[in-house]
Motif scaffolding. Sequence first.
Motif, short mmCIF file in Angstrom:
data_model
loop_
_atom_site.label_atom_id
_atom_site.label_comp_id
_atom_site.label_asym_id
_atom_site.label_seq_id
_atom_site.Cartn_x
_atom_site.Cartn_y
_atom_site.Cartn_z
N ALA A 190 36.00 42.66 51.39
CA ALA A 190 36.65 43.04 50.01
C ALA A 190 37.63 41.82 49.35
O ALA A 190 37.31 41.72 47.92
N TRP A 191 37.52 41.16 49.62
CA TRP A 191 37.74 39.59 49.27
C TRP A 191 36.74 39.01 48.26
O TRP A 191 36.76 39.06 47.54
N LYS A 192 35.77 39.01 49.12
CA LYS A 192 34.28 38.62 48.40
C LYS A 192 34.16 40.26 46.84
O LYS A 192 33.44 39.46 46.35
N ARG A 193 34.27 40.86 47.71
CA ARG A 193 33.43 42.31 46.51
C ARG A 193 34.42 42.78 46.10
O ARG A 193 34.17 43.50 44.80
N GLY A 194 35.43 42.82 45.94
CA GLY A 194 36.59 43.47 45.23
C GLY A 194 36.92 44.43 46.35
O GLY A 194 38.53 45.29 45.93
N VAL A 195 36.03 45.44 46.97
CA VAL A 195 36.09 47.27 47.14
C VAL A 195 36.28 46.91 48.41
O VAL A 195 34.31 46.14 49.07
N ASP A 212 38.55 53.25 55.88
CA ASP A 212 39.31 51.61 55.47
C ASP A 212 39.23 51.71 54.53
O ASP A 212 37.38 52.11 54.12
N LEU A 213 39.66 52.16 53.71
CA LEU A 213 39.11 51.58 51.89
C LEU A 213 40.37 50.27 51.28
O LEU A 213 41.50 50.38 52.20
N SER A 214 39.40 49.39 51.20
CA SER A 214 40.08 48.53 50.94
C SER A 214 40.05 47.74 49.79
O SER A 214 39.05 47.53 49.29
N VAL A 215 40.80 47.09 48.93
CA VAL A 215 40.56 46.68 48.32
C VAL A 215 41.57 45.21 47.74
O VAL A 215 42.57 45.13 48.30
N ARG A 216 40.83 44.47 46.57
CA ARG A 216 40.96 42.72 46.59
C ARG A 216 42.40 43.44 45.31
O ARG A 216 42.60 44.27 44.53
N ILE A 217 43.92 41.84 45.82
CA ILE A 217 44.45 42.22 45.01
C ILE A 217 44.44 41.10 43.88
O ILE A 217 44.73 39.50 44.83
N ASP A 218 44.36 41.34 42.75
CA ASP A 218 44.13 40.02 41.55
C ASP A 218 45.91 40.34 41.26
O ASP A 218 46.27 41.42 40.60
N GLU A 219 45.85 39.05 40.36
CA GLU A 219 47.29 38.84 39.02
C GLU A 219 46.02 39.69 37.79
O GLU A 219 45.81 39.84 37.61
N PRO A 220 48.06 40.06 37.55
CA PRO A 220 47.42 41.54 36.34
C PRO A 220 47.49 40.62 35.56
O PRO A 220 46.16 41.37 34.77
N VAL A 221 47.38 39.39 34.88
CA VAL A 221 47.32 38.99 33.66
C VAL A 221 45.89 37.71 34.18
O VAL A 221 44.82 37.54 33.17
#
Length: 445
Positions: A190-195, A212-221
């Motif tokens: 998830a850290w590398k691919r985003g999901v 499990d569904l995993s998603v990377r958390i990115d800064e909104p801006v």
Amino acid sequence: MKTPQHSLGPRRGPSNNMRAQLVSHGVRSVVLPVAILGGVALLVLTSLLSDIEAEFTRTRAELLGDMAQSKLTARARDAALQIDAFLDERMAEATAWASNPAVAAAARAAHDRHVAEGFTKASSQALEGRFRIEKSLGAWPAADAYLRRQIASSAFFAQSSFTDRNGFNVALTDPPSDFVQSDEDWWQTAWKRGVSAGDIAYDDSSGLWAMDLSVRIDEPVSRTPVGVMRAVLSIEPIQRVADRIAQAIPAGRVLIADRSGALIAETSSDHARERIVNPGIDPIQQSEPSVRAAFGAESAGFSVDRHWLTGYAHIGERAAEISASDRFEGLDWLVVVQQPVATAQAALPMLSAVENALRDWQRILVFAISGAVLLAGAAAIGLGLGAARRYASRIQAVCDLANHAARGADVTPAIIYHPVEIAELNDAVSRLSKAPRSARREHLG
């Protein structure tokens, strides 16, 4: 010198009995030709019926193949699309949670706190020892409350948690087993691919099969990665999709498995717990030839074996947009929809009628020709016996005439109408009996 005496008695042998000879000749002259002609006719007609049956079998196979292609493959595609859409919706739901400003702010603040307390310099073993009971610092209750609200309002997710950029737990709805998550494959993917989509496993706390569904958390801006969120998704809705597809097909069954053969859903066993993702259950090796063919295919299609019609499709074959299987690494599932050949054929009354008619005609031909041979044999035997009786009675009359004449008695020839040869023999014996008397009269005169 004695003249050898020749025996005048009847000779012994198979040809001595007139009745047997007549019956034998009748059987040979009638039954044998009928049997030969009947056998030839049976062979010719059987060959024709075999050709017709072969053509019928080919036509039936084509029709059943068409049914599998048009019906079962469409059902498999429908199930794959439903599952794909379901996973996309759940992924969008989890991504929306990870995109919440409160989550990103908590992940960023937790990173700063963890660095300040020296967590980034400590070993994983030391950190796990410190967080043996509590699995996070618990310093961000607003984030914990936000996750609980999302899980409570979702009909599909069982629990959720997220980490900072170091993989340390920040907020959670249920305590995970470890404090450090960055050494897990799902986290790294998830850290590398985003999901990332994790493996399916049985969740004892919820009593459901889940993934499990995993998603990377990115800064909104800035879109800078600050953490990873994981949500535990029940796969029961996927199994319900399989149930609905199977119920729409008479005697149908559906299985869903990954490329390795691990079962995700199996309607024939009602998704038995002991069979789902069981390494000892391998449909690639243990199922019918048509199922094995499905696992070897790269795209949607169909296959037919002796007992089953099979349609299949892969998750993620839609082309309109990016599918779940493209967005999630390793999510390459196969949907297999089956129907028994006997059930499918029963839905084609004309095929069943033709097949039954072919079987009936084969039986009728055998019975008809066998009956003709038997009737011909019975007729030949009856006619032979009748003729033998008639001939024997005439010959017996000639014999009686000859015996009486030999004793010197006056004889009157019997009236014999048929056959001519026996009547002529009768007249000859009668004339022969009169010859001695005429000779005596001439001698005395």
